[in-house]
Design a protein around this motif. Structure first.
Motif, PDB file in Angstrom:
ATOM      1  N   SER A 114       2.098  -7.220  13.328  1.00 61.12           N
ATOM      2  CA  SER A 114       1.004  -6.657  12.534  1.00 61.12           C
ATOM      3  C   SER A 114       0.511  -5.319  13.081  1.00 61.12           C
ATOM      4  N   SER A 115       1.028  -4.897  14.241  1.00 56.52           N
ATOM      5  CA  SER A 115       0.639  -3.599  14.795  1.00 56.52           C
ATOM      6  C   SER A 115       1.142  -2.451  13.932  1.00 56.52           C
ATOM      7  N   TYR A 116       2.179  -2.716  13.143  1.00 52.56           N
ATOM      8  CA  TYR A 116       2.805  -1.661  12.354  1.00 52.56           C
ATOM      9  C   TYR A 116       2.726  -1.994  10.873  1.00 52.56           C
ATOM     10  N   GLN A 117       2.703  -0.939  10.067  1.00 50.58           N
ATOM     11  CA  GLN A 117       2.802  -1.118   8.622  1.00 50.58           C
ATOM     12  C   GLN A 117       3.864  -0.172   8.084  1.00 50.58           C
ATOM     13  N   HIS A 118       4.476  -0.596   6.984  1.00 53.90           N
ATOM     14  CA  HIS A 118       5.571   0.169   6.393  1.00 53.90           C
ATOM     15  C   HIS A 118       5.161   0.590   4.986  1.00 53.90           C
ATOM     16  N   VAL A 119       5.226   1.900   4.773  1.00 52.66           N
ATOM     17  CA  VAL A 119       4.690   2.516   3.565  1.00 52.66           C
ATOM     18  C   VAL A 119       5.847   3.068   2.743  1.00 52.66           C
ATOM     19  N   GLY A 120       5.969   2.647   1.494  1.00 57.56           N
ATOM     20  CA  GLY A 120       7.052   3.116   0.654  1.00 57.56           C
ATOM     21  C   GLY A 120       6.563   3.944  -0.516  1.00 57.56           C
TER      22      GLY A 120
END
Length: 381
Positions: free
Chosen positions: A44-50
């Motif tokens: 959950s430390s990272y998020q992926h944006v598309g």
């Protein structure tokens, strides 16, 4: 004598079968499915944006990127999805209120600039509500009507103030899958853009339009992409800060519409130092743009990652949990994408942003995913 209706053999088998122990009705099965929760495999430390392109296809293809489950896991869990935030690229444009592209639909109370939506001829392939586009509605990007079909280039399309029905359904589908969905707003080769608003009155009129679109179509917020504007007198720096300040004030005033919900304001970061460098005085306070942004993703797609965010962190007041780096597999190699993701992880940034998400690039997404997660990434049909 009344005849007794005959029951076919298959129906008898079905009827008897449903009396057997352990048999579940359709309603019970559906209810059971709802109890399944995603198997959490992501950090959950990272998020992926598309970034997904509106009118190039169904934006719900972003939901196809999921982490693989074993046969046993699939009995107990749903697959977790790779993308956390979906930005619908070019979902809205900033145009002059009297632009010839608008076909006379401008609201006279909107001010000098309007939020407009664009339909491409290609959208007829998947969007029935856009199928009414006529040849006379098509323009080149410089506002000239197209007479010769051979001249249809440079994203010809129809501008209006109404979005197609299918996109609204797709926004809802993405949100039901747990994603934040943002409306990307950008200029379109005219004397209009995010840096057009040099007074608070102008900024508020445009902010009202943005807020109306958020409420009507169910967006979670906006993404600012200040590209392609052709300012005749130059940009008005401080303009973006004015609009965002007014938009946040409107959102607070309408809290009854969305109690407890945060308005997401994101920005594509690129050659925008003047927008960040100076405060704008509003309501007697000096306000910096960094104070109004939720997130920012740097989109130069090249060079040393260590230099791409230095000024935002050291001079402009942005924090690591607000920032990320962009990857564009149209121009970046898989190796560059992996190196960018590794920098995000090693330096505890929040995001990796992917421009132009395409199922055909699934192996490249797998390579980037491997930087963060050991689970195989699959693309469902």
């Amino acid at each position: 004598m009344n005849s007794i209706p005959k029951i076919s053999a298959p129906l008898i088998v079905f009827a008897l079968g449903c009396l057997m122990p352990g048999c579940k009705t359709d309603n019970e099965l559906r209810s059971e499915d709802k109890t399944l929760k995603p198997l959490i495999v992501k950090d959950s430390s990272y998020q992926h944006v598309g970034y997904v392109k509106v009118n190039a296809g169904r934006i719900t293809e972003i939901n196809k990127f999921q982490f693989e489950l074993s046969n046993e896991e699939s009995k107990k869990y749903l697959p977790e999805q790779f993308f956390d935030i979906a930005i619908v690229f070019e979902s809205a444009k900033i145009l002059p209120a009297k632009s010839p592209k608008l076909r006379g639909e401008t609201n006279p109370d909107a001010g000098d600039y309007v939020l407009a939506y664009k339909e491409w001829e290609a959208s007829k392939l998947f969007s029935p509500s856009a199928a009414a586009i006529k040849r006379s509605d098509l323009y080149t990007s410089d506002g000239k009507q197209i007479d010769d079909p051979a001249q249809r280039h440079n994203d010809p399309g129809r501008y209006s103030l109404t979005m197609n029905d299918e996109l609204k359904l797709d926004i809802s589908a993405l949100k039901k899958a747990g994603k934040i969905v943002l409306m990307d707003i950008m200029p379109d080769h005219e004397d209009a853009g995010w840096n057009s608003f040099n007074t608070q009155q102008q900024a508020k009129k445009f902010a009202l339009q943005v807020n109306e679109a958020i409420n009507k179509y169910g967006w979670d917020g906006i993404d600012i992409d200040e590209e392609y504007a052709q300012y005749r007198k130059g940009p008005n720096f401080g303009s973006i800060t004015r609009v965002l300040f007014e938009l946040k004030n409107i959102w607070k005033e309408e809290d009854y519409r969305h109690p407890g919900k945060r308005l997401i304001i994101a920005k594509a970061l690129f050659t925008d130092y003047d927008d960040f460098a100076k405060p704008v005085n509003m309501d007697g306070k000096d306000v910096m743009m960094a104070d109004l942004l939720t997130y920012g993703w740097e989109m130069s797609y090249g060079g040393d990652p260590g230099y791409r965010l230095t000024d935002y962190l050291n001079q402009f007041g942005m924090q690591k949990y607000q920032l990320g780096l962009g990857i564009d597999f149209n121009i970046n190699s898989t190796e560059t994408g992996v190196a960018t993701a590794q920098y995000v992880k090693d330096n505890k940034l929040k995001f990796v942003m992917y421009y132009d998400v395409r199922v055909s690039d699934s192996s490249k997404y797998q390579a980037v995913s491997n930087v963060f997660y050991s689970r195989r990434l699959q693309v469902t049909p």
